[in-house]
Scaffold this active site. Structure first.
Site, PDB file in Angstrom:
ATOM      1  N   ASN A   9       0.784  -1.187   0.092  1.00 57.09           N
ATOM      2  CA  ASN A   9      -0.073   0.154  -0.109  1.00 57.09           C
ATOM      3  C   ASN A   9       0.951   1.180   0.068  1.00 57.09           C
ATOM      4  O   ASN A   9       1.465   1.654   1.042  1.00 57.09           O
ATOM      5  CB  ASN A   9      -0.944  -0.042   1.292  1.00 57.09           C
ATOM      6  CG  ASN A   9      -1.792   1.507   1.384  1.00 57.09           C
ATOM      7  OD1 ASN A   9      -1.717   1.876   0.193  1.00 57.09           O
ATOM      8  ND2 ASN A   9      -2.303   1.515   2.578  1.00 57.09           N
ATOM      9  N   TRP A  10       1.163   1.832  -1.262  1.00 56.84           N
ATOM     10  CA  TRP A  10       2.044   2.934  -1.340  1.00 56.84           C
ATOM     11  C   TRP A  10       1.517   3.986  -0.583  1.00 56.84           C
ATOM     12  O   TRP A  10       2.215   5.006  -0.506  1.00 56.84           O
ATOM     13  CB  TRP A  10       2.197   3.176  -2.757  1.00 56.84           C
ATOM     14  CG  TRP A  10       3.155   2.192  -3.413  1.00 56.84           C
ATOM     15  CD1 TRP A  10       3.744   0.846  -2.915  1.00 56.84           C
ATOM     16  CD2 TRP A  10       3.488   2.029  -4.818  1.00 56.84           C
ATOM     17  NE1 TRP A  10       4.285   0.236  -3.736  1.00 56.84           N
ATOM     18  CE2 TRP A  10       4.368   0.731  -4.974  1.00 56.84           C
ATOM     19  CE3 TRP A  10       3.313   2.777  -5.810  1.00 56.84           C
ATOM     20  CZ2 TRP A  10       4.803   0.383  -6.257  1.00 56.84           C
ATOM     21  CZ3 TRP A  10       3.789   2.642  -7.104  1.00 56.84           C
ATOM     22  CH2 TRP A  10       4.550   1.258  -7.467  1.00 56.84           C
ATOM     23  N   LYS A  11       0.187   4.210  -0.356  1.00 56.94           N
ATOM     24  CA  LYS A  11      -0.365   5.475   0.232  1.00 56.94           C
ATOM     25  C   LYS A  11      -0.160   6.441  -0.541  1.00 56.94           C
ATOM     26  O   LYS A  11      -0.017   6.506  -1.848  1.00 56.94           O
ATOM     27  CB  LYS A  11       0.185   5.703   1.594  1.00 56.94           C
ATOM     28  CG  LYS A  11       0.209   4.378   2.553  1.00 56.94           C
ATOM     29  CD  LYS A  11       0.062   4.671   3.924  1.00 56.94           C
ATOM     30  CE  LYS A  11       0.112   3.306   4.694  1.00 56.94           C
ATOM     31  NZ  LYS A  11      -0.133   3.495   5.977  1.00 56.94           N
ATOM     32  N   HIS A  94      -9.200   1.324   4.404  1.00 55.59           N
ATOM     33  CA  HIS A  94      -8.249   1.603   5.042  1.00 55.59           C
ATOM     34  C   HIS A  94      -8.468   2.750   6.280  1.00 55.59           C
ATOM     35  O   HIS A  94      -9.348   3.422   6.212  1.00 55.59           O
ATOM     36  CB  HIS A  94      -7.137   2.227   4.012  1.00 55.59           C
ATOM     37  CG  HIS A  94      -5.780   2.050   4.872  1.00 55.59           C
ATOM     38  ND1 HIS A  94      -5.418   3.117   5.822  1.00 55.59           N
ATOM     39  CD2 HIS A  94      -4.882   1.117   4.747  1.00 55.59           C
ATOM     40  CE1 HIS A  94      -4.115   2.975   6.202  1.00 55.59           C
ATOM     41  NE2 HIS A  94      -3.972   1.554   5.670  1.00 55.59           N
ATOM     42  N   GLU A  96      -6.801   5.036   7.419  1.00 55.34           N
ATOM     43  CA  GLU A  96      -6.653   6.507   7.184  1.00 55.34           C
ATOM     44  C   GLU A  96      -7.694   7.085   6.320  1.00 55.34           C
ATOM     45  O   GLU A  96      -7.855   8.324   6.647  1.00 55.34           O
ATOM     46  CB  GLU A  96      -5.276   6.550   6.362  1.00 55.34           C
ATOM     47  CG  GLU A  96      -4.008   6.381   7.406  1.00 55.34           C
ATOM     48  CD  GLU A  96      -2.927   5.767   6.534  1.00 55.34           C
ATOM     49  OE1 GLU A  96      -2.653   5.828   5.068  1.00 55.34           O
ATOM     50  OE2 GLU A  96      -2.103   5.295   7.401  1.00 55.34           O
ATOM     51  N   GLU A 166      -5.811  -4.750  10.145  1.00 49.49           N
ATOM     52  CA  GLU A 166      -4.636  -3.765  10.432  1.00 49.49           C
ATOM     53  C   GLU A 166      -5.037  -2.993  11.723  1.00 49.49           C
ATOM     54  O   GLU A 166      -5.866  -1.999  11.787  1.00 49.49           O
ATOM     55  CB  GLU A 166      -4.540  -2.618   9.372  1.00 49.49           C
ATOM     56  CG  GLU A 166      -4.196  -3.507   8.126  1.00 49.49           C
ATOM     57  CD  GLU A 166      -3.648  -2.397   7.014  1.00 49.49           C
ATOM     58  OE1 GLU A 166      -2.603  -2.635   6.815  1.00 49.49           O
ATOM     59  OE2 GLU A 166      -4.245  -1.236   6.692  1.00 49.49           O
ATOM     60  N   GLY A 172       2.190   2.283  10.627  1.00 45.58           N
ATOM     61  CA  GLY A 172       3.373   3.253  10.471  1.00 45.58           C
ATOM     62  C   GLY A 172       3.934   3.596  11.967  1.00 45.58           C
ATOM     63  O   GLY A 172       4.524   4.710  11.886  1.00 45.58           O
ATOM     64  N   SER A 212       3.069  -2.165  10.318  1.00 48.44           N
ATOM     65  CA  SER A 212       4.574  -2.464  10.639  1.00 48.44           C
ATOM     66  C   SER A 212       5.141  -3.567  10.269  1.00 48.44           C
ATOM     67  O   SER A 212       5.959  -4.103  11.128  1.00 48.44           O
ATOM     68  CB  SER A 212       4.749  -1.673  12.022  1.00 48.44           C
ATOM     69  OG  SER A 212       4.430  -0.559  12.206  1.00 48.44           O
ATOM     70  N   GLY A 233       2.711  -1.170   4.257  1.00 51.47           N
ATOM     71  CA  GLY A 233       2.832   0.350   3.917  1.00 51.47           C
ATOM     72  C   GLY A 233       4.275   0.727   3.720  1.00 51.47           C
ATOM     73  O   GLY A 233       4.810   0.404   2.885  1.00 51.47           O
ATOM     74  N   GLY A 234       4.816   1.344   4.760  1.00 46.92           N
ATOM     75  CA  GLY A 234       6.141   1.820   4.609  1.00 46.92           C
ATOM     76  C   GLY A 234       7.278   0.738   4.171  1.00 46.92           C
ATOM     77  O   GLY A 234       8.010   1.253   3.082  1.00 46.92           O
TER      78      GLY A 234
HETATM   79  P1  PGA Z   1       2.627   0.198   7.795  1.00 48.12           P
HETATM   80  O1  PGA Z   1       1.310   0.477   6.887  1.00 48.12           O
HETATM   81  O2  PGA Z   1       3.226  -1.108   7.142  1.00 48.12           O
HETATM   82  O3  PGA Z   1       3.622   1.607   7.288  1.00 48.12           O
HETATM   83  O4  PGA Z   1       2.271   0.138   8.955  1.00 48.12           O
HETATM   84  C1  PGA Z   1       0.389  -0.639   6.669  1.00 48.12           C
HETATM   85  C2  PGA Z   1      -1.036  -0.172   6.159  1.00 48.12           C
HETATM   86  O5  PGA Z   1      -1.350   1.015   6.321  1.00 48.12           O
HETATM   87  O6  PGA Z   1      -1.497  -0.544   5.272  1.00 48.12           O
END
Ligand code: PGA
Length: 248
Positions: A9-11, A94, A96, A166, A172, A212, A233-234
């Site tokens: 998930n590149w966001k 998601h 966010e 999640e 994050g 994470s 994500g990251g």
């Molecule tokens: P993260 O994000 O791996 O940076 O914690 C995961 C996500 O939000 O899908």
């Protein structure tokens, strides 16, 4: 029995040039993956991502989709627009989106139903906030999110759904749920699917962990019986890290 699926998930990261570079770097590193591999990119990079992944085992997803066919929804994108680009997957719900953009269980449900009806594969995100975990209501939260998101979704549609569990406090933050905690909550989600549909239906749906997840903890998480993959994500922004997770 369930084929694992690792999705990035590149966001709000990676312009077109960065998208081309990251996918070019990634392709050889994940070519022998035993799991399904997906990268979810911002809208403006989707066409480049579809082009760059052609002929590879990497699938492309978007990070959201609207439920309407068309109309006065400034800033939104339809399922047909994604399909026209060759996008196969879409992340819906998601945390966010829920936290910063007013997404609710009801709008998540609308998006899920339209995406499935149009033929997109859905990665549906659920997960509890820190205060909900501390109050001991994680099971209620993930059950509610799952039930409302899937209202009106048929048995057959389940083949095109992946759920990403999640825990919001782990996204994050560098804090990962323990493999056991993640496994236990995913079991709760799976049992909820079994109640809503049938035993076999619950068994066939792939449920990822996200929050994470990184090369250092991927193998431990993936070894758990209920965890069928990850939403990353990251660590999905670096080809080497992401490929290490894919090849856990
Ligand atoms: P993260 O994000 O791996 O940076 O914690 C995961 C996500 O939000 O899908």
């Amino acid at each position: 029995m369930r084929k694992p699926i690792i999705a990035g998930n590149w966001k709000m990261n990676n312009n077109i040039a960065q998208t081309k570079q990251l996918i070019a770097d990634l392709k050889p590193l994940v070519a022998d993956a035993k799991c399904d591999v997906v990268v979810c990119a911002p809208y403006t990079s989707l066409a480049a991502a579809v082009e760059a992944t052609k002929g590879s085992n990497i699938k492309v997803g978007a990070e959201n989709v609207h439920w309407a066919e068309k109309g006065a929804y400034t800033g939104e994108i339809t399922a047909d627009m994604l399909l026209e680009l060759g996008v196969e997957y879409v992340i819906i719900g998601h945390s966010e989106r829920r936290q910063y953009f007013g997404e609710t269980d009801e709008t998540v449900n609308l998006r899920v139903k339209t995406a499935l009806a149009k033929g997109l594969k859905v990665i549906l995100c659920v997960g509890e906030l820190l205060n909900e975990r501390e109050a001991g209501i994680t099971p209620e939260v993930v059950r509610r999110q799952t039930k409302i998101a899937l209202t009106g979704v048929t048995h057959e549609d389940l083949d095109n759904i992946v759920i990403a569990y999640e825990p919001v406090w782990a996204i994050g933050t560098g804090k990962t749920a323990t493999a056991q905690d993640a496994n236990d909550t995913i079991k709760i989600i799976r049992d909820c699917l079994k109640e809503m549909y049938c035993e076999k239906c619950g068994e066939k749906v792939r449920i990822q962990y996200g929050g994470s997840m990184k090369p250092a903890n991927a193998a431990e998480l993936m070894a758990m019986p209920e965890i069928d993959g990850g939403l990353i994500g990251g660590a999905s922004l670096k080809a080497e890290d992401f490929s290490k997770i894919v090849n856990y």
